[in-house]
Scaffold this active site. Sequence first.
Site, PDB file in Angstrom:
ATOM      1  CD1 TRP A   1       5.221  27.376 -30.009  1.00  0.00           C
ATOM      2  CD2 TRP A   1       7.135  28.322 -31.058  1.00  0.00           C
ATOM      3  NE1 TRP A   1       5.423  26.691 -31.391  1.00  0.00           N
ATOM      4  CE2 TRP A   1       6.298  27.377 -31.994  1.00  0.00           C
ATOM      5  CE3 TRP A   1       8.119  29.113 -31.633  1.00  0.00           C
ATOM      6  CZ2 TRP A   1       6.745  27.087 -33.161  1.00  0.00           C
ATOM      7  CZ3 TRP A   1       8.519  28.841 -33.022  1.00  0.00           C
ATOM      8  CH2 TRP A   1       7.924  27.899 -33.697  1.00  0.00           C
TER       9      TRP A   1
ATOM     10  CB  SER B   1      -1.344  23.705 -27.034  1.00  0.00           C
ATOM     11  OG  SER B   1      -0.285  24.117 -27.697  1.00  0.00           O
TER      12      SER B   1
ATOM     13  CG  HIS C   1       3.328  24.995 -24.347  1.00  0.00           C
ATOM     14  ND1 HIS C   1       2.338  25.901 -24.852  1.00  0.00           N
ATOM     15  CD2 HIS C   1       3.002  23.830 -24.921  1.00  0.00           C
ATOM     16  CE1 HIS C   1       1.566  25.358 -25.636  1.00  0.00           C
ATOM     17  NE2 HIS C   1       1.798  24.025 -25.762  1.00  0.00           N
TER      18      HIS C   1
HETATM   19  C1  GCU Z   1       3.468  23.318 -31.458  1.00  0.00           C
HETATM   20  C2  GCU Z   1       2.880  24.379 -32.461  1.00  0.00           C
HETATM   21  C3  GCU Z   1       1.770  25.370 -31.730  1.00  0.00           C
HETATM   22  C4  GCU Z   1       0.869  24.599 -30.842  1.00  0.00           C
HETATM   23  C5  GCU Z   1       1.881  23.582 -29.980  1.00  0.00           C
HETATM   24  C6  GCU Z   1       0.858  22.258 -29.144  1.00  0.00           C
HETATM   25  O1  GCU Z   1       4.213  24.034 -30.585  1.00  0.00           O
HETATM   26  O2  GCU Z   1       3.682  25.155 -32.877  1.00  0.00           O
HETATM   27  O3  GCU Z   1       0.924  26.204 -32.420  1.00  0.00           O
HETATM   28  O4  GCU Z   1       0.080  25.300 -29.870  1.00  0.00           O
HETATM   29  O5  GCU Z   1       2.464  22.667 -30.747  1.00  0.00           O
HETATM   30  O6  GCU Z   1      -0.251  22.172 -29.556  1.00  0.00           O
HETATM   31  O7  GCU Z   1       1.380  22.008 -28.254  1.00  0.00           O
END
Ligand code: GCU
Length: 397
Positions: free
Chosen positions: A321, A230, A372
């Site tokens: 997302w 992420s 995620h």
């Molecule tokens: C949030 C953010 C993302 C990121 C994520 C994470 O959702 O909007 O861009 O990748 O956090 O780091 O889990």
Amino acid sequence: MLKKLMICILVVFATKAQAQNYDEAEVPVFTLPHILKMANGQPVNTVKTWEQNRRPEILHLFEDNIYGAMPKTYDHIAYKITAEDKNAMNGKAHLKIVTITVYNSHTSVDIHVTLFTPNNGKPANPAFLFINNRDNNNTDPTRKIKSDFWPAEMVIDSGYAIATFNVNDAAPDNKDNYTNGVLKLYPNQLTADNGMKAIGCWAWAASRVMDYFKTDSSIDFAKVSIVGHSRGGKAALWAGAEDQRFAMIFANCSGNTGAALARRQFGETLKVINSHYPYWFCNNYKKYIDDVNKLPVDQHMLIALLAPRPVYTTNATKDLWADPSGSYLSVYYAQKAYELYGINPDLKANPPPPNSPIIHKTIGYHIREGIHDLTSYDWSKFIRFASYQYAHSITNK
Ligand code: GCU
């Protein structure tokens, strides 16, 4: 009553303005900048022009407009092993806790590294370096707490060393004190519109771990992979682009400003990421929040900067997302840079079905069933991919 109505209208408007697009039909028509065409329009047909001209040009565009500069020098670096256990993980690994101290501008910063190397009799082992963006319970050196996020035993059993540091050592992950880390060493970055911010600092710290690895003979330095999830995946891609010593790059569910194409504006958009996390990217990035098409790059060019090294990206079916389709397209379009090297990653225009990893190509990919996250499913594919690449003699310079 009137006041209540006004508030209602405002809430509706605010929700609309924030509303994210999860509808493929709403993705605007867009044109991606060319990977193999210089800003002056000259075509790029050879590895030589790519490496000498176009690659540096793209790298600078990313530095100036998105991730910020990457300072490469410092006054001094020191490494200290603060704890060691030669029989960690019930004897199958050697644990070292290392403090890396970097000195510059009359101050210093400490990066704490946890490193396990397999006790398999080999003098040096290939390694995975993980950028930890969650709390340190996920990477417990005592192994009392085991997390699927960092299945260190599985990695050791597969013959790889595994190391990690926490992003908060490099730049605390919040807008109020992200400057309290690497940026203390580089105060000029704070006032520059292309100054590095948190994600740049995390990538910078990964390179300092590489500096340490160079001195540790238990690591096969030509075979170090960088891994991130992420926001950590965004940093892993950036680290791989800036530091070609990383032999392979793994970006898990990296989403916006990771692998996902910005111009699709699907899921998280450039506007949203810059308003929620203004301290991740340089100030110049904010110029594009209302017109992403003005950006001189898109994320397929970040993947192109990794060529010809193997790269593996992932998505999860429920993680809209992070725009799974846009993330796949980005690696698909990046193939052009690999082709220059005579490598045909042979990715098809459509992604593979869920849980059907692409392993036996220089660009690997999977979309996992689920949410995620970073799981042992993902790691098991990273290991297979790395082992395949090394078995086919793909090592770094
Ligand atoms: C949030 C953010 C993302 C990121 C994520 C994470 O959702 O909007 O861009 O990748 O956090 O780091 O889990």
